[in-house]
Design a protein around this motif. Structure first.
Motif, PDB file in Angstrom:
ATOM      1  N   LEU A  36      24.109 -37.599 -21.521  1.00  0.00           N
ATOM      2  CA  LEU A  36      23.862 -39.519 -22.199  1.00  0.00           C
ATOM      3  C   LEU A  36      25.025 -40.307 -21.542  1.00  0.00           C
ATOM      4  O   LEU A  36      25.363 -41.370 -20.730  1.00  0.00           O
ATOM      5  CB  LEU A  36      24.081 -40.015 -23.354  1.00  0.00           C
ATOM      6  CG  LEU A  36      22.668 -39.151 -24.309  1.00  0.00           C
ATOM      7  CD1 LEU A  36      22.777 -39.412 -25.760  1.00  0.00           C
ATOM      8  CD2 LEU A  36      21.654 -39.498 -23.732  1.00  0.00           C
ATOM      9  N   THR A  37      26.057 -39.258 -20.837  1.00  0.00           N
ATOM     10  CA  THR A  37      26.998 -39.729 -20.080  1.00  0.00           C
ATOM     11  C   THR A  37      26.725 -40.455 -18.760  1.00  0.00           C
ATOM     12  O   THR A  37      26.115 -39.935 -18.350  1.00  0.00           O
ATOM     13  CB  THR A  37      28.654 -39.027 -19.716  1.00  0.00           C
ATOM     14  OG1 THR A  37      29.278 -38.399 -20.968  1.00  0.00           O
ATOM     15  CG2 THR A  37      29.879 -39.790 -19.143  1.00  0.00           C
ATOM     16  N   PRO A  38      27.078 -41.746 -18.376  1.00  0.00           N
ATOM     17  CA  PRO A  38      26.471 -42.319 -17.427  1.00  0.00           C
ATOM     18  C   PRO A  38      26.509 -41.672 -16.040  1.00  0.00           C
ATOM     19  O   PRO A  38      28.126 -41.471 -16.204  1.00  0.00           O
ATOM     20  CB  PRO A  38      27.370 -43.903 -17.340  1.00  0.00           C
ATOM     21  CG  PRO A  38      27.793 -44.199 -18.472  1.00  0.00           C
ATOM     22  CD  PRO A  38      27.983 -42.706 -19.303  1.00  0.00           C
ATOM     23  N   GLY A  39      25.785 -41.349 -15.497  1.00  0.00           N
ATOM     24  CA  GLY A  39      25.872 -40.793 -13.724  1.00  0.00           C
ATOM     25  C   GLY A  39      25.804 -39.239 -13.954  1.00  0.00           C
ATOM     26  O   GLY A  39      25.469 -38.056 -13.338  1.00  0.00           O
ATOM     27  N   VAL A  40      25.747 -38.687 -14.955  1.00  0.00           N
ATOM     28  CA  VAL A  40      25.916 -37.837 -15.661  1.00  0.00           C
ATOM     29  C   VAL A  40      23.861 -36.459 -14.976  1.00  0.00           C
ATOM     30  O   VAL A  40      23.647 -35.599 -14.342  1.00  0.00           O
ATOM     31  CB  VAL A  40      25.522 -36.580 -16.494  1.00  0.00           C
ATOM     32  CG1 VAL A  40      25.243 -34.755 -16.888  1.00  0.00           C
ATOM     33  CG2 VAL A  40      27.259 -37.065 -16.846  1.00  0.00           C
ATOM     34  N   ILE A  41      22.908 -37.824 -15.707  1.00  0.00           N
ATOM     35  CA  ILE A  41      21.767 -37.016 -15.430  1.00  0.00           C
ATOM     36  C   ILE A  41      21.121 -37.463 -13.864  1.00  0.00           C
ATOM     37  O   ILE A  41      21.296 -36.277 -13.145  1.00  0.00           O
ATOM     38  CB  ILE A  41      21.157 -37.555 -16.689  1.00  0.00           C
ATOM     39  CG1 ILE A  41      20.569 -36.920 -18.080  1.00  0.00           C
ATOM     40  CG2 ILE A  41      19.649 -37.388 -15.672  1.00  0.00           C
ATOM     41  CD1 ILE A  41      20.050 -37.646 -18.676  1.00  0.00           C
ATOM     42  N   GLN A 152      33.757 -35.429 -12.548  1.00  0.00           N
ATOM     43  CA  GLN A 152      34.031 -36.765 -12.442  1.00  0.00           C
ATOM     44  C   GLN A 152      33.430 -37.693 -13.545  1.00  0.00           C
ATOM     45  O   GLN A 152      33.445 -38.329 -14.022  1.00  0.00           O
ATOM     46  CB  GLN A 152      34.061 -37.557 -11.144  1.00  0.00           C
ATOM     47  CG  GLN A 152      35.442 -37.291 -10.168  1.00  0.00           C
ATOM     48  CD  GLN A 152      35.185 -37.870  -8.932  1.00  0.00           C
ATOM     49  OE1 GLN A 152      34.424 -38.791  -8.284  1.00  0.00           O
ATOM     50  NE2 GLN A 152      36.757 -36.789  -8.442  1.00  0.00           N
ATOM     51  N   ALA A 153      32.204 -37.213 -13.351  1.00  0.00           N
ATOM     52  CA  ALA A 153      31.217 -38.225 -14.085  1.00  0.00           C
ATOM     53  C   ALA A 153      31.171 -38.117 -15.490  1.00  0.00           C
ATOM     54  O   ALA A 153      31.069 -38.277 -16.645  1.00  0.00           O
ATOM     55  CB  ALA A 153      29.315 -38.112 -13.638  1.00  0.00           C
ATOM     56  N   ILE A 161      30.704 -27.966 -19.772  1.00  0.00           N
ATOM     57  CA  ILE A 161      28.722 -28.248 -20.110  1.00  0.00           C
ATOM     58  C   ILE A 161      27.692 -28.473 -19.061  1.00  0.00           C
ATOM     59  O   ILE A 161      26.461 -27.975 -18.841  1.00  0.00           O
ATOM     60  CB  ILE A 161      28.416 -29.534 -20.873  1.00  0.00           C
ATOM     61  CG1 ILE A 161      29.553 -28.521 -22.605  1.00  0.00           C
ATOM     62  CG2 ILE A 161      26.285 -29.484 -21.313  1.00  0.00           C
ATOM     63  CD1 ILE A 161      29.505 -29.443 -23.677  1.00  0.00           C
ATOM     64  N   VAL A 162      28.864 -29.384 -17.696  1.00  0.00           N
ATOM     65  CA  VAL A 162      27.457 -30.123 -17.115  1.00  0.00           C
ATOM     66  C   VAL A 162      27.769 -28.672 -15.522  1.00  0.00           C
ATOM     67  O   VAL A 162      26.470 -29.676 -15.030  1.00  0.00           O
ATOM     68  CB  VAL A 162      27.591 -31.035 -16.442  1.00  0.00           C
ATOM     69  CG1 VAL A 162      27.143 -32.072 -18.240  1.00  0.00           C
ATOM     70  CG2 VAL A 162      28.653 -31.758 -16.352  1.00  0.00           C
ATOM     71  N   MET A 163      28.755 -27.656 -15.604  1.00  0.00           N
ATOM     72  CA  MET A 163      28.979 -27.727 -14.120  1.00  0.00           C
ATOM     73  C   MET A 163      27.270 -27.235 -13.936  1.00  0.00           C
ATOM     74  O   MET A 163      26.220 -26.642 -14.994  1.00  0.00           O
ATOM     75  CB  MET A 163      30.041 -26.376 -14.341  1.00  0.00           C
ATOM     76  CG  MET A 163      31.008 -27.045 -14.765  1.00  0.00           C
ATOM     77  SD  MET A 163      31.210 -27.467 -12.897  1.00  0.00           S
ATOM     78  CE  MET A 163      32.362 -28.972 -13.514  1.00  0.00           C
ATOM     79  N   PRO A 164      26.824 -27.835 -12.956  1.00  0.00           N
ATOM     80  CA  PRO A 164      25.480 -27.542 -11.988  1.00  0.00           C
ATOM     81  C   PRO A 164      25.250 -25.659 -11.764  1.00  0.00           C
ATOM     82  O   PRO A 164      23.652 -25.735 -11.489  1.00  0.00           O
ATOM     83  CB  PRO A 164      25.583 -28.139 -10.329  1.00  0.00           C
ATOM     84  CG  PRO A 164      27.018 -28.235 -10.117  1.00  0.00           C
ATOM     85  CD  PRO A 164      28.085 -28.586 -11.640  1.00  0.00           C
ATOM     86  N   ILE A 165      25.726 -24.996 -12.060  1.00  0.00           N
ATOM     87  CA  ILE A 165      25.267 -23.673 -11.570  1.00  0.00           C
ATOM     88  C   ILE A 165      23.374 -23.105 -12.049  1.00  0.00           C
ATOM     89  O   ILE A 165      22.935 -22.354 -12.449  1.00  0.00           O
ATOM     90  CB  ILE A 165      26.103 -22.309 -12.777  1.00  0.00           C
ATOM     91  CG1 ILE A 165      25.929 -21.206 -11.887  1.00  0.00           C
ATOM     92  CG2 ILE A 165      26.422 -22.408 -13.548  1.00  0.00           C
ATOM     93  CD1 ILE A 165      26.335 -21.347 -10.152  1.00  0.00           C
TER      94      ILE A 165
END
Length: 189
Positions: A36-41, A152-153, A161-165
């Motif tokens: 829900l952090t702006p920019g992540v999705i 950064q986002a 958690i959000v590393m795009p691997i």
């Protein structure tokens, strides 16, 4: 080197990780809060779309070249891609701190245009080689660009958690399945 050396090294590495302290429950952040952090999705959607398109194209480059009568040049085409991807990594490494967003947009737009060129003018060998070279250049730094944008986002708390691997890996199966729609059955060996 002794054949037991790798096992010994991996065992000692594994034992050392057992004593690495994790995060306490009060400092942990949930996946949903990070998402829900702006920019992540939006960044994850870009990762998904870009890597899906790349995987379709890269997986089926051999049948594509076969249909164009360029299959004997597959090794050279992949070599050009690889060399230019290394150049792309180098270029991104130099400029990423100052121009992250423009570099992402240039790389993504470049890949889209290259895909269009390959779809429209693929009967010309020179155009294919130039397009693959530019594709490698735009793709080389993609992981670095997208991971930096996500880091950064998401901020310090959510970066792990959000590393795009995981998103990269999610792109493999749909890329293969969708790519099969584009390949004529007789051209797949």
């Amino acid at each position: 080197m002794n054949s037991d050396s790798p096992r010994l090294y991996l065992s000692s590495l594994g034992l050392s990780l057992l004593y690495y302290p994790g995060q306490s429950a009060d400092k942990r952040i949930s996946v949903f809060k990070v998402l829900l952090t702006p920019g992540v999705i939006p960044i994850l959607v870009v990762v998904l779309a870009w890597m899906l398109a790349h995987n379709i194209l890269y997986t089926y480059i051999s049948p594509f070249l076969y249909d164009m009568g360029l299959e004997p040049y597959l090794g050279q085409v992949l070599l050009v891609f690889g060399i230019m991807a290394l150049v792309g990594i180098w270029v991104i490494g130099i400029f990423i701190d100052r121009w992250l967003r423009p570099l992402v947009l240039i790389s993504l737009t470049g890949f889209a245009l290259i895909s269009l060129v390959l779809g429209l003018w693929s009967e010309h060998g020179t155009i294919i080689f130039i397009s693959v070279a530019l594709w490698g250049l735009t793709f080389g730094g993609a992981a670095t660009l997208l991971q930096t944008a996500l880091a950064q986002a998401a901020g310090k708390q959510g970066v792990n958690i959000v590393m795009p691997i995981n998103t990269f890996l999610l792109c493999l199966l749909p890329g293969v399945l969708k790519g099969m729609d584009f390949v004529h059955p007789r051209s797949v060996k």
